[in-house]
Design a protein around this motif. Sequence first.
Motif, short mmCIF file in Angstrom:
data_model
loop_
_atom_site.label_atom_id
_atom_site.label_comp_id
_atom_site.label_asym_id
_atom_site.label_seq_id
_atom_site.Cartn_x
_atom_site.Cartn_y
_atom_site.Cartn_z
N SER A 40 0.85 -1.18 0.00
CA SER A 40 0.00 0.00 0.00
C SER A 40 0.89 1.24 0.00
CB SER A 40 -0.92 0.00 1.23
OG SER A 40 -0.18 0.14 2.42
N ASN A 41 0.31 2.39 -0.23
CA ASN A 41 1.09 3.62 -0.38
C ASN A 41 1.98 3.91 0.82
OD1 ASN A 41 1.63 5.87 -2.15
ND2 ASN A 41 0.59 7.18 -0.67
N SER A 42 1.49 3.63 2.02
CA SER A 42 2.26 3.90 3.24
C SER A 42 3.19 2.75 3.61
CB SER A 42 1.30 4.15 4.41
OG SER A 42 0.60 2.96 4.73
N GLY A 43 3.05 1.63 2.94
CA GLY A 43 3.84 0.45 3.29
C GLY A 43 3.26 -0.32 4.47
N GLN A 44 2.07 0.07 4.89
CA GLN A 44 1.43 -0.57 6.04
C GLN A 44 0.95 -1.98 5.72
OE1 GLN A 44 1.17 -0.21 9.36
NE2 GLN A 44 -0.61 1.10 9.67
N PHE A 45 0.39 -2.17 4.52
CA PHE A 45 -0.18 -3.46 4.13
C PHE A 45 0.48 -3.94 2.84
CE2 PHE A 45 -3.55 -1.48 6.62
CZ PHE A 45 -3.92 -2.51 7.47
N ALA A 46 0.45 -5.26 2.65
CA ALA A 46 0.96 -5.88 1.43
C ALA A 46 -0.02 -6.91 0.93
CB ALA A 46 2.32 -6.53 1.70
N PHE A 47 -0.07 -7.02 -0.40
CA PHE A 47 -0.89 -8.04 -1.06
C PHE A 47 0.02 -8.85 -1.97
CE2 PHE A 47 -3.02 -9.49 -4.90
CZ PHE A 47 -4.15 -10.13 -4.41
#
Length: 450
Positions: A40-47
Amino acid sequence: MAAIFLFLLLLLLLQVAAAQQGNISLGASLYPNNNSYWLSNSGQFAFGFYRQGNDLAVGIWFEKTNPKTVIWTANRDAVKQEPLPNDVQLTVRDSGVELSSTSKNAFLIPISNSSQPAFRAAMLDSGNFVLYNSDSKIIWQTFDVPTDTIVSGQRLLAGTKLISSISNMNHASGRFQVIMQSDGNLVQYPVGPFTLSTDQYAYWASGTVGAGNNVSLNLDQNGGLYLLNSTGFKIKSIAGQQGLSMYPGYRLTIDADGILRLYSYSLVKNGSWSIEWSSTDNKCAPLGLCGLNSYCVLVEQEPSCVCLPGFTFIYEGQRYLGCKRNLSAVGCKGENETSYSIADVDNIDWENTPYSILSLDKTACKEDCLMDCNCEVAVFRDQQCKKQKLPLRFGRTGPTDMAVTTFVKKGTTDESSGTNRVSKGRKKVEIVVNSYYLVGILVIIQLGIL
């Protein structure tokens, strides 16, 4: 005037950037061993791809926590049937998100009833992976198809559920579920046939029956967990923070042990998780934590499975799988005589499925089961004798004020003392067993002398 123009331009650029966060174009691909996920843009989540034991899985996880925490898994039960090959690739196409390989036939991650072609995808900072059409409208999102977790900003709508994972390392469907029912009640049940989703099998509930048919469970950015009705009115607060939260992340998970827990994490604490709320403090509360013919007891506040007398674990290494008789089953043997005894187990509650209910005192209940060649187990409670057929399910320690005794019939071939019955069809003869005379007495009975 120039300052205002610059401010409006900056605001527009920020809005465009927000709209494009984690943007993924058609044709973009992931591979297990290289370029394996999108942030995600903030690096908080990944897929993307992650390892599930020795197998591959596709899912979403918190990237900054330690360890990384999976919150959603695609086709979570497909890996049990056929593991993904190592040469698999994941591609965003107009038909959806597609898994393909050179050695296997291609298949799709399910897209929720959308007949529209996808134009692009995005991994959002909310933890939601979405597909957009050409008008930038969401046509599918993982928030609509949760597995065992919801995160801040996510809702569990009426008629939807969370199903626990098998373990922290295996995110296939496990043994427990929490359902946002259409009657407005949030309820936890064991996983099983439809008939298990009834009051008898509920082991925790929000107590909001009749609140409406469009009630949703909501988790907000500050860790507030509550139920809203169709008008947006908060009908019940389950857990929550007062004011702004100091924690950057929350998740509500039905864990592998069947307990619903609200977690928070703080980057100050190296991204570790803390429990903010749980549906119960009793780790034996979830029905089905122990398998057939076994029951759950707490040992230093941790759950432990115990077999009924006369039973052994099916698999010692996985005691939750239940227990089996260590001798042949009891029953009517025609002309063959068989000796049984009764073992008492106190304060254990079971699924209520009797084949016979009698109004007897405790001693008479025990005697009746011993003399009935069809009775394998009897549960005595509230001056009622409930005779059961095996297997027994959902055994756990009952409330401290509950007076209940389970009478279990078992063979006596390995016993040297006790009161028993020798059954011949429906004819019973009482004997007092003595290790020196048992064989001789049984011979006399067989010869018809007594």
